[in-house]
Design a protein around this motif. Structure first.
Motif, mmCIF file in Angstrom:
data_model
loop_
_atom_site.group_PDB
_atom_site.id
_atom_site.type_symbol
_atom_site.label_atom_id
_atom_site.label_comp_id
_atom_site.label_asym_id
_atom_site.label_seq_id
_atom_site.Cartn_x
_atom_site.Cartn_y
_atom_site.Cartn_z
ATOM 1 N N THR A 98 0.833 -1.209 0.000
ATOM 2 C CA THR A 98 0.000 0.000 0.000
ATOM 3 C C THR A 98 0.864 1.255 0.000
ATOM 4 O OG1 THR A 98 -1.789 -1.138 1.172
ATOM 5 C CG2 THR A 98 -1.766 1.260 1.276
ATOM 6 N N MET A 99 1.874 1.271 0.857
ATOM 7 C CA MET A 99 2.739 2.452 0.943
ATOM 8 C C MET A 99 3.473 2.690 -0.374
ATOM 9 S SD MET A 99 4.308 1.857 4.785
ATOM 10 C CE MET A 99 5.425 3.249 4.670
ATOM 11 N N TYR B 28 1.157 3.867 -3.306
ATOM 12 C CA TYR B 28 0.676 5.233 -3.064
ATOM 13 C C TYR B 28 1.785 6.263 -3.232
ATOM 14 C CZ TYR B 28 -1.429 9.196 -0.565
ATOM 15 O OH TYR B 28 -1.905 10.446 -0.216
ATOM 16 N N GLU B 29 2.966 5.992 -2.683
ATOM 17 C CA GLU B 29 4.044 6.971 -2.702
ATOM 18 C C GLU B 29 4.855 6.934 -4.000
ATOM 19 O OE1 GLU B 29 6.429 6.364 0.753
ATOM 20 O OE2 GLU B 29 4.771 6.727 2.156
ATOM 21 N N MET C 189 -4.149 5.247 -5.761
ATOM 22 C CA MET C 189 -5.000 5.524 -4.608
ATOM 23 C C MET C 189 -5.615 4.245 -4.060
ATOM 24 S SD MET C 189 -4.852 8.741 -4.028
ATOM 25 C CE MET C 189 -6.248 8.909 -2.912
ATOM 26 N N TYR D 29 -0.894 4.692 8.929
ATOM 27 C CA TYR D 29 -0.469 5.288 7.659
ATOM 28 C C TYR D 29 -1.668 5.798 6.865
ATOM 29 C CZ TYR D 29 1.674 5.726 3.047
ATOM 30 O OH TYR D 29 2.111 6.209 1.832
ATOM 31 N N LEU D 30 -2.715 4.996 6.800
ATOM 32 C CA LEU D 30 -3.905 5.425 6.065
ATOM 33 C C LEU D 30 -4.527 6.656 6.714
ATOM 34 C CD1 LEU D 30 -5.538 1.936 5.356
ATOM 35 C CD2 LEU D 30 -4.414 3.431 3.690
ATOM 36 N N ALA E 164 -2.987 8.940 8.529
ATOM 37 C CA ALA E 164 -2.115 10.102 8.332
ATOM 38 C C ALA E 164 -2.250 10.699 6.947
ATOM 39 C CB ALA E 164 -0.657 9.694 8.586
ATOM 40 N N ASN E 165 -2.731 9.910 5.993
ATOM 41 C CA ASN E 165 -2.895 10.400 4.627
ATOM 42 C C ASN E 165 -4.367 10.563 4.231
ATOM 43 O OD1 ASN E 165 -0.040 10.344 3.193
ATOM 44 N ND2 ASN E 165 -0.133 8.532 4.509
ATOM 45 N N ALA E 166 -5.227 10.681 5.252
ATOM 46 C CA ALA E 166 -6.659 10.902 5.029
ATOM 47 C C ALA E 166 -7.271 9.806 4.166
ATOM 48 C CB ALA E 166 -6.899 12.284 4.413
ATOM 49 N N LEU E 167 -6.846 8.578 4.401
ATOM 50 C CA LEU E 167 -7.325 7.443 3.613
ATOM 51 C C LEU E 167 -7.988 6.381 4.493
ATOM 52 C CD1 LEU E 167 -4.159 7.029 1.337
ATOM 53 C CD2 LEU E 167 -6.382 7.924 0.612
ATOM 54 N N SER E 168 -8.374 6.756 5.708
ATOM 55 C CA SER E 168 -8.931 5.780 6.640
ATOM 56 C C SER E 168 -10.169 5.090 6.095
ATOM 57 C CB SER E 168 -9.275 6.457 7.968
ATOM 58 O OG SER E 168 -8.108 6.867 8.642
#
Length: 426
Positions: A315-316, A319-320, A325, A346-347, A349-353
């Motif tokens: 996932t990281m 995304y990075e 997305m 992590y999700l 912190a990146n508004a992906l919860s």
């Protein structure tokens, strides 16, 4: 609908993952069919094509996991007689290690398996699993079985060598497990490290006995090996090495993993890091070219359902590194608490919860990373463009080249899969 295999299957695959071991199921033939086929499909032995060698009773023409084929009468009168018949036949096959495993129903009969093994004079080569991790996650059953086997083998207390390591957490249920091991062996070799054993994933009994010479255990997938690592540390003082980035999936996580291993073992990480940088440069040049010819995956959506230590770095990285997305991120039962916590953090912190635990059928991702059955359902129903299988569940495609998801080679293969999809985007 839950399509995940349970800890009982994990127990059988742990035994069958030892190259010269054999699981013997005490149970009906119906419980044995799938794991017997699976073991032969994903870890075939040299004699697997010689069907005539397995025409005798209890094998039913299949080379793996013979069983006592219990019927209704056996659940009343016990399975003792059939076990007495099967054990000498199995012993003649010459395996270095045998394990009798009760099916869920057979565990209720109450037969004393250890007494039967003693009477058959096989207790020196055969152990009994009177119960298994029934209805619990597959990784738990796998981990418990490997720990029990190592304890039963009474491993030799040998001098530890500072350039030797064991790899923990691999299982034949993982897609490209042999290629993944080969890639990790290669990276370890670049750091001057020799892999002694990979318990439950291709190593022999003799290699397991030699595993106590390792200076440390490198844990790749803690879901499948946390108890195993604790056993080595408590019994032999062999420390476990964990990477906070999860498994080495993608360039960044692989570099972090290399540095972690190098610090723990006192080795020079430079040769391994140089190789990853070379592969990263190769990927950059190819991406730059395809960006002008066939588009770029930035903004494409993806879903992941896998082991927590795999889902986190994947996932990281997507995304990075690629700007993709995540719209659905789900982790398998039996998760590693550290990896699961890092993933949720992590999700968030990146508004992906909102992606955590979301239904991929509702999210409609461009790509789905998970089991093949769920992936095919999404693709055939038009709710996903491409499915990438990260587990061995179905027969799948036939490959003649060794592939991997881990390390530098794995990163390039994942990029192959992704760019093969985005080239067809409108």
């Amino acid at each position: 609908m839950n399509l995940d295999a349970d800890g009982f299957i994990g127990t059988l695959l742990a035994i069958e993952g030892i190259s010269d071991a054999r699981a013997v199921m005490n149970g009906p033939n119906g419980c044995r069919g799938n794991p017997a086929y699976f073991s032969d499909r994903y870890f075939p032995r040299d004699n697997s094509l010689n069907r005539r060698s397995f025409e005798e009773p209890f094998f039913f023409g299949q080379s793996r996991i013979p069983c006592t084929y219990l019927d209704s009468d056996d659940y009343i009168h016990g399975s003792t007689q059939k076990l007495r018949e099967i054990l000498p036949l199995i012993a003649e096959k010459g395996d270095a290690f045998l394990a009798v495993v009760n099916s869920p129903g057979a565990s209720l009969i109450g037969d004393d398996l250890n007494r039967l093994l003693n009477e058959a004079r096989l207790d020196h080569v055969c152990m009994a699993f009177e119960g298994a991790a029934y209805s619990r996650p597959l990784p738990e059953g796998f981990d418990e079985a490997i720990t029990a086997i190592l304890r039963w083998l009474r491993l030799n207390r040998l001098p530890r060598m500072n350039n030797r390591v064991n790899l923990l957490g691999f299982s034949m249920v993982q897609k490209y497990w042999q290629g993944n091991i080969a890639e990790i062996r290669h990276l370890c070799g670049l750091m001057g490290l020799t892999v002694v054993s990979v318990p439950g994933a291709g190593s022999s009994v003799s290699e397991l006995r030699e595993s106590t010479t390792a200076s440390c255990n490198i844990v790749i997938f803690p879901e499948y090996s946390r108890q195993t690592a604790e056993f080595y540390e408590s019994e032999f003082g062999i420390p476990a090495v964990y990477s906070h980035e999860g498994a080495p999936v993608g360039f960044d996580a692989t570099e972090a993993w290399i540095r972690t291993v190098a610090v723990a073992t006192g080795r020079d990480p430079t040769p391994a890091l140089d190789e990853i940088r070379t592969r990263r440069t190769h990927a950059f040049h190819r991406i730059a070219r395809y960006h002008h010819e066939a588009g770029y995956p930035k903004g494409a959506t993806f879903a992941v359902r896998g082991d927590s230590s795999f889902a986190l770095p994947l996932t990281m990285w997507l995304y990075e590194y690629l700007g993709m997305m995540p719209v659905s991120v789900d982790i398998m039962a039996g998760e590693d608490p550290n990896a699961a916590g890092c993933l949720q953090g992590y999700l968030a912190a990146n508004a992906l919860s909102v992606a955590f635990g979301a239904d991929p059928a509702v999210a409609g991702p461009d790509m789905y990373f998970g089991d093949d059955l769920s992936g095919k359902d999404l693709v055939l129903s038009g709710r996903c463009r491409k499915s990438v299988d990260i587990f061995n569940r179905t027969t799948g495609d036939i490959h003649f080249t060794e592939r991997a998801f881990l390390g530098g080679a794995g990163a390039l293969w994942i990029l192959d899969l992704i760019f093969d999809v985005v080239k067809d985007f409108p």
